[in-house]
Design an enzyme around this catalytic site. Structure first.
Site, PDB file in Angstrom:
ATOM      1  N   ASN A   1     -41.339  19.667  -7.184  1.00 61.18           N
ATOM      2  CA  ASN A   1     -41.473  21.011  -7.747  1.00 61.18           C
ATOM      3  C   ASN A   1     -41.877  20.911  -9.214  1.00 61.18           C
ATOM      4  O   ASN A   1     -41.478  19.993  -9.934  1.00 61.18           O
ATOM      5  CB  ASN A   1     -40.219  21.864  -7.552  1.00 61.18           C
ATOM      6  CG  ASN A   1     -38.947  21.253  -8.086  1.00 61.18           C
ATOM      7  OD1 ASN A   1     -38.788  20.038  -8.109  1.00 61.18           O
ATOM      8  ND2 ASN A   1     -38.025  22.100  -8.519  1.00 61.18           N
ATOM      9  N   ILE A   2     -42.691  21.876  -9.607  1.00 59.83           N
ATOM     10  CA  ILE A   2     -43.224  21.912 -10.980  1.00 59.83           C
ATOM     11  C   ILE A   2     -42.995  23.324 -11.500  1.00 59.83           C
ATOM     12  O   ILE A   2     -43.661  24.268 -11.066  1.00 59.83           O
ATOM     13  CB  ILE A   2     -44.731  21.557 -10.993  1.00 59.83           C
ATOM     14  CG1 ILE A   2     -44.964  20.178 -10.354  1.00 59.83           C
ATOM     15  CG2 ILE A   2     -45.261  21.586 -12.427  1.00 59.83           C
ATOM     16  CD1 ILE A   2     -46.424  19.859 -10.052  1.00 59.83           C
ATOM     17  N   GLU A   3     -42.008  23.456 -12.392  1.00 56.39           N
ATOM     18  CA  GLU A   3     -41.628  24.792 -12.884  1.00 56.39           C
ATOM     19  C   GLU A   3     -42.457  25.174 -14.105  1.00 56.39           C
ATOM     20  O   GLU A   3     -43.197  24.367 -14.664  1.00 56.39           O
ATOM     21  CB  GLU A   3     -40.128  24.816 -13.187  1.00 56.39           C
ATOM     22  CG  GLU A   3     -39.310  24.568 -11.925  1.00 56.39           C
ATOM     23  CD  GLU A   3     -37.817  24.758 -12.107  1.00 56.39           C
ATOM     24  OE1 GLU A   3     -37.337  24.781 -13.265  1.00 56.39           O
ATOM     25  OE2 GLU A   3     -37.132  24.875 -11.063  1.00 56.39           O
TER      26      GLU A   3
ATOM     27  N   CYS B   1     -43.488  24.826  -5.526  1.00 54.02           N
ATOM     28  CA  CYS B   1     -42.482  24.056  -4.787  1.00 54.02           C
ATOM     29  C   CYS B   1     -43.018  22.660  -4.428  1.00 54.02           C
ATOM     30  O   CYS B   1     -44.235  22.451  -4.329  1.00 54.02           O
ATOM     31  CB  CYS B   1     -42.123  24.754  -3.482  1.00 54.02           C
ATOM     32  SG  CYS B   1     -41.174  26.260  -3.676  1.00 54.02           S
TER      33      CYS B   1
ATOM     34  N   CYS C   1     -38.826  27.129   1.443  1.00 59.89           N
ATOM     35  CA  CYS C   1     -38.834  28.589   1.245  1.00 59.89           C
ATOM     36  C   CYS C   1     -39.865  29.222   2.179  1.00 59.89           C
ATOM     37  O   CYS C   1     -40.686  28.539   2.808  1.00 59.89           O
ATOM     38  CB  CYS C   1     -39.136  28.916  -0.215  1.00 59.89           C
ATOM     39  SG  CYS C   1     -40.880  28.764  -0.655  1.00 59.89           S
TER      40      CYS C   1
ATOM     41  N   CYS D   1     -43.580  28.416   1.467  1.00 57.81           N
ATOM     42  CA  CYS D   1     -43.985  27.072   1.922  1.00 57.81           C
ATOM     43  C   CYS D   1     -44.098  27.013   3.441  1.00 57.81           C
ATOM     44  O   CYS D   1     -44.981  26.335   3.973  1.00 57.81           O
ATOM     45  CB  CYS D   1     -42.999  26.021   1.406  1.00 57.81           C
ATOM     46  SG  CYS D   1     -43.141  25.743  -0.368  1.00 57.81           S
TER      47      CYS D   1
ATOM     48  N   GLU E   1     -42.999  21.155  -1.582  1.00 54.29           N
ATOM     49  CA  GLU E   1     -43.741  21.125  -0.315  1.00 54.29           C
ATOM     50  C   GLU E   1     -45.196  21.532  -0.526  1.00 54.29           C
ATOM     51  O   GLU E   1     -46.121  20.910   0.006  1.00 54.29           O
ATOM     52  CB  GLU E   1     -43.106  22.079   0.704  1.00 54.29           C
ATOM     53  CG  GLU E   1     -41.679  21.736   1.078  1.00 54.29           C
ATOM     54  CD  GLU E   1     -40.640  22.406   0.192  1.00 54.29           C
ATOM     55  OE1 GLU E   1     -40.858  22.517  -1.035  1.00 54.29           O
ATOM     56  OE2 GLU E   1     -39.606  22.823   0.728  1.00 54.29           O
TER      57      GLU E   1
END
Ligand code: THU
Length: 131
Positions: free
Chosen positions: A42-44, A53, A90, A93, A55
């Protein structure tokens, strides 16, 4: 490739998670039908909605490299690399998985207390939307 091996790669991928806002680190390992592995984390983002996310990172890496056929994905997530609960994909995804996968595409989730378990995308997103 065994499910447990794919799950171990997902845990490894979580080490690259960029999650300064939630502290929730997620890794994914996507297995193509040809046997290649695409990892993702994940890359916020400070603006929140651009967050990606793990995935989808894995899927977008793979598709952008010409891959279109997939057999399974493993997902491992938890607070600061503690994998104590299952991390299910989620809804967004799951929809992305539906775009590229057959109904028997497998999703492997797990944690350090209970081990791993596999579901099909049909189980996790029944009656999905497609065009
Ligand atoms: N996240 C994932 O990467 N995959 C999931 O399956 C669930 C949620 C990320 C998004 C966000 O960076 C953090 O986990 C908390 O929601």
């Amino acid at each position: 490739m065994k499910d447990s091996e794919l799950f171990a790669l997902a845990k490894k991928a979580a080490e690259n998670a960029y999650a300064p806002y939630s502290g929730f680190t997620v890794g994914a390992a996507l297995l193509s039908k040809g046997g290649k592995i695409y990892s993702g984390c994940n890359i916020e983002n400070a603006a929140f909605s651009p967050t990606n996310c793990a995935e989808r990172t894995a899927f977008f890496k793979a598709v952008s490299e010409g891959e279109r056929e997939f057999s399974a994905i493993a997902v491992a997530g938890g607070k600061n690399l503690n994998f104590e609960e299952n991390c299910f994909p989620c809804g967004v995804c799951r929809q992305v998985m539906c775009e590229f996968c057959d109904g028997d595409f497998r999703i492997i989730v797990g944690n350090d207390r209970e081990g791993i378990k596999a579901y099909t995308i049909t189980e996790l997103l029944p009656e999905s939307f497609s065009l």
